[in-house]
Design a protein around this motif. Structure first.
Motif, PDB file in Angstrom:
ATOM      1  N   GLY A  51      59.299  58.713  17.841  1.00 34.31           N
ATOM      2  CA  GLY A  51      59.719  58.754  19.237  1.00 34.31           C
ATOM      3  C   GLY A  51      58.569  58.783  20.227  1.00 34.31           C
ATOM      4  N   TYR A  52      57.334  58.836  19.734  1.00 30.69           N
ATOM      5  CA  TYR A  52      56.145  58.899  20.598  1.00 30.69           C
ATOM      6  C   TYR A  52      56.040  57.660  21.477  1.00 30.69           C
ATOM      7  N   LYS A  53      55.775  57.892  22.780  1.00 29.57           N
ATOM      8  CA  LYS A  53      55.614  56.784  23.729  1.00 29.57           C
ATOM      9  C   LYS A  53      54.323  56.973  24.523  1.00 29.57           C
ATOM     10  N   SER A  54      53.568  55.900  24.665  1.00 28.97           N
ATOM     11  CA  SER A  54      52.320  55.920  25.419  1.00 28.97           C
ATOM     12  C   SER A  54      51.766  54.500  25.451  1.00 28.97           C
ATOM     13  N   LEU A  55      50.911  54.217  26.416  1.00 24.56           N
ATOM     14  CA  LEU A  55      50.221  52.933  26.480  1.00 24.56           C
ATOM     15  C   LEU A  55      48.762  53.185  26.118  1.00 24.56           C
ATOM     16  N   HIS A  56      48.300  52.563  25.026  1.00 25.68           N
ATOM     17  CA  HIS A  56      46.940  52.792  24.529  1.00 25.68           C
ATOM     18  C   HIS A  56      46.056  51.576  24.805  1.00 25.68           C
ATOM     19  N   LEU A  57      44.900  51.832  25.375  1.00 24.25           N
ATOM     20  CA  LEU A  57      43.887  50.793  25.561  1.00 24.25           C
ATOM     21  C   LEU A  57      42.637  51.192  24.789  1.00 24.25           C
ATOM     22  N   ILE A  58      42.100  50.251  24.004  1.00 21.65           N
ATOM     23  CA  ILE A  58      40.797  50.448  23.383  1.00 21.65           C
ATOM     24  C   ILE A  58      39.815  49.602  24.183  1.00 21.65           C
ATOM     25  N   VAL A  59      38.806  50.259  24.769  1.00 19.40           N
ATOM     26  CA  VAL A  59      37.859  49.542  25.628  1.00 19.40           C
ATOM     27  C   VAL A  59      36.426  49.772  25.162  1.00 19.40           C
ATOM     28  N   LYS A  60      35.570  48.820  25.487  1.00 21.28           N
ATOM     29  CA  LYS A  60      34.130  48.953  25.247  1.00 21.28           C
ATOM     30  C   LYS A  60      33.442  49.218  26.579  1.00 21.28           C
ATOM     31  N   VAL A  61      32.664  50.296  26.611  1.00 21.32           N
ATOM     32  CA  VAL A  61      31.972  50.696  27.842  1.00 21.32           C
ATOM     33  C   VAL A  61      30.466  50.538  27.644  1.00 21.32           C
ATOM     34  N   PRO A  62      29.771  49.830  28.531  1.00 17.28           N
ATOM     35  CA  PRO A  62      28.319  49.658  28.385  1.00 17.28           C
ATOM     36  C   PRO A  62      27.561  50.927  28.777  1.00 17.28           C
ATOM     37  N   ILE A  63      26.657  51.352  27.903  1.00 11.59           N
ATOM     38  CA  ILE A  63      25.799  52.512  28.159  1.00 11.59           C
ATOM     39  C   ILE A  63      24.355  52.018  28.204  1.00 11.59           C
TER      40      ILE A  63
END
Length: 277
Positions: free
Chosen positions: A197-209
């Motif tokens: 029943g879990y609900k969520s919007l997941h984004l996997i992002v790459k962040v420049p360091i």
């Protein structure tokens, strides 16, 4: 008189001796009977805790369990060493700070347009050694930090909470428009909820360091939820994580997830109705 007295005394002594013999005989009989009963009980119910009668199978858990616990502690401690490394934590913090700054700007822009707060809460975390170890085992992977870096996308996490469902997608679109951030993957558990029943919007992002060594990119998982979704998810973890594989609890939690989803939709409809007035 003396002779009579002696006869009386002798008679009394004989009586005492006979009584003592009877008592000893009776005690022996009781003892023999008790020992016989004990022997019969031992034949019918042999002692299971005697060392010689312990089966090989019963001894195995005693030796394996401490070994498993020791191995788990060693592997977790090894992962923890990497997580505590100052350079690693600095990179994680830099990635979090960059995204938090962007989310602050997105919130200001969207809130200004809607005349109300769009992002009600943001939190961040660096995944713990215990969580990394457990997730790698669940995936059937070697529980070490190098494997985690290659295979886990959520070592750094940010959670964004908004009042309404449509705002989650608006925040996600604003993040996609950021030219220096690469969207690696989107998992929509709102349109396709998990089995529990879990609900969520997941984004996997790459962040420049950027550092003295040049540009590095860190993977970050961003979870976007409504207040209602977050409420259910937090309580589900607190109530259920110790009682996994319980069908009754699982069914009840899923039912509540559906009820909360219905409430989310009704509140969104009410908001749209109010905005039209």
């Amino acid at each position: 008189r003396c002779t009579r007295k002696l006869k009386i005394i002798d008679k009394a002594d004989m009586t005492k001796k006979k009584s003592k013999k009877k008592i000893r005989k009776k005690q022996k009989s009781i003892k023999d009977g008790f020992e016989q009963d004990q022997e019969e009980q031992e034949k019918e119910n042999p002692k299971m805790d005697a060392p010689a009668q312990k089966s090989e199978q019963s001894r195995v858990p005693d030796s394996i369990e401490p070994e498993n616990q020791k191995l788990t502690a060693e592997k977790t401690a090894a992962i923890a060493c990497y997580i505590k490394d100052p350079d690693y934590r600095l990179r994680c913090k830099a990635a979090i700070d960059i995204l938090m700054a962007k989310l602050k700007m997105i919130n200001a822009e969207l809130s200004g347009q809607k005349k109300r707060t769009v992002i009600s809460q943001t939190t961040s975390r660096i995944k713990s050694a215990e969580s990394i170890y457990a997730k790698l085992l669940k995936k059937g992977l070697e529980p070490d930090f190098e494997t985690a870096r290659k295979n886990l996308k959520d070592l750094i996490g940010i959670r964004v909470v908004c009042p309404f469902e449509d705002e989650l997608y608006q925040v996600a679109e604003s993040l996609e428009m950021q030219k220096d951030i690469e969207i690696v993957r989107i998992k929509d558990y709102i349109k396709n909820p998990k089995k529990n029943g879990y609900k969520s919007l997941h984004l996997i992002v790459k962040v420049p360091i950027y550092s003295a060594e040049g540009e590095q990119k860190e993977l970050v998982e961003i979870q976007l939820r409504t207040i209602a979704m977050d409420y259910w998810s937090v309580l589900e973890y607190e109530l259920y994580y110790k009682k996994r594989d319980n069908a009754e609890i699982e069914t009840e939690l899923k039912k509540y997830a559906e009820e909360i989803a219905n409430l989310d939709h009704r509140m969104l409809g009410l908001r749209n109705k109010i905005e039209k007035i």
